[in-house]
Write an enzyme that holds these catalytic residues in place. Structure first.
Site, PDB file in Angstrom:
ATOM      1  N   GLY A   2      23.701 -40.333 -25.624  1.00 34.63           N
ATOM      2  CA  GLY A   2      23.889 -38.936 -24.952  1.00 34.63           C
ATOM      3  C   GLY A   2      22.831 -37.998 -25.270  1.00 34.63           C
ATOM      4  CB  CYS A   3      22.503 -34.272 -25.495  1.00 31.69           C
ATOM      5  SG  CYS A   3      21.491 -33.179 -25.837  1.00 31.69           S
ATOM      6  CG  PHE A   4      16.812 -36.318 -26.981  1.00 38.64           C
ATOM      7  CD1 PHE A   4      17.096 -34.770 -26.908  1.00 38.64           C
ATOM      8  CD2 PHE A   4      15.958 -36.845 -26.509  1.00 38.64           C
ATOM      9  CE1 PHE A   4      16.116 -34.106 -26.098  1.00 38.64           C
ATOM     10  CE2 PHE A   4      14.848 -36.310 -25.688  1.00 38.64           C
ATOM     11  CZ  PHE A   4      14.940 -34.801 -25.626  1.00 38.64           C
ATOM     12  CD1 TRP A   5      17.356 -31.582 -28.370  1.00 37.58           C
ATOM     13  CD2 TRP A   5      18.839 -30.451 -27.176  1.00 37.58           C
ATOM     14  NE1 TRP A   5      16.560 -30.841 -27.244  1.00 37.58           N
ATOM     15  CE2 TRP A   5      17.751 -30.334 -26.549  1.00 37.58           C
ATOM     16  CE3 TRP A   5      19.905 -29.743 -26.682  1.00 37.58           C
ATOM     17  CZ2 TRP A   5      17.281 -29.290 -25.385  1.00 37.58           C
ATOM     18  CZ3 TRP A   5      19.864 -28.819 -25.744  1.00 37.58           C
ATOM     19  CH2 TRP A   5      18.468 -28.685 -24.983  1.00 37.58           C
TER      20      TRP A   5
END
Length: 182
Positions: A27-30
């Site tokens: 998912g979102c890498f952050w």
């Protein structure tokens, strides 16, 4: 005019002979980066793009869905402190691997679940952990297990994004992770 630092940092490599690399997309890498930053034995992390066409790319291009890349986290770890099996457990616990090209409200192939293995041993461990994890889900796990190819570091403003936004990245921190847009 944007104040975001869009420069591209060098791609991380192993800093010592006794460390290894691992690459995960969930998912979102952050938020994926932050969960790994908090683990003892993870020496450095970097967000970027991998699994798609060869050649440098940008966040905008990846979000367009035309590059085939996933948002991913590459990390260097000390296997004497944290094993690859332990990293796999962090990966599986971070996301829902049955959602295909999405995680929560983030939709698109760049948010797919993938393990990019760097060694044959990592491949074997990833496949075994996927089979074990499948027993916990009724839906099929869609996680790809593929060789690590070229990793393209994301723009500097994406690196340690949630940490720079004030979230705890200290080793052992268990604060909830809040992911938010730019």
């Amino acid at each position: 005019m944007s104040s975001k630092d869009v420069s591209i940092p060098p791609v991380i490599q192993t800093s010592r002979g006794d460390t290894q690399l691992a690459t995960f997309a969930a998912g979102c890498f952050w938020s994926v980066e932050l969960v790994f930053q908090r683990k003892d034995g993870v020496l450095q992390t970097q967000v970027g793009y991998t699994g798609g066409r060869e050649g440098k790319t940008t966040y905008g291009e990846v979000c367009s869905g035309t590059t085939g890349h996933a948002e991913a986290v590459r990390l260097e770890y000390d296997p004497k402190v944290i094993s690859y099996t332990d990293l796999l457990a962090v990966f599986w616990n971070k996301h829902n691997p049955t959602q295909g090209n999405r995680q929560g409200n983030d939709v698109g192939s760049q948010y797919r679940s993938a393990i990019f293995y760097h060694t044959d041993e990592q491949k074997q461990l990833a496949e075994a952990s996927k089979a074990e994890r499948q027993t916990k889900y009724e839906q099929p796990i869609t996680t790809e297990i593929v060789p690590a190819g070229t990793f393209y570091a994301a723009e500097a403003y994406h690196q340690a994004y949630l940490e720079k936004g004030g979230q705890c990245a200290a080793k052992g921190c268990s604060d909830a992770i809040a992911c938010y847009g730019i």
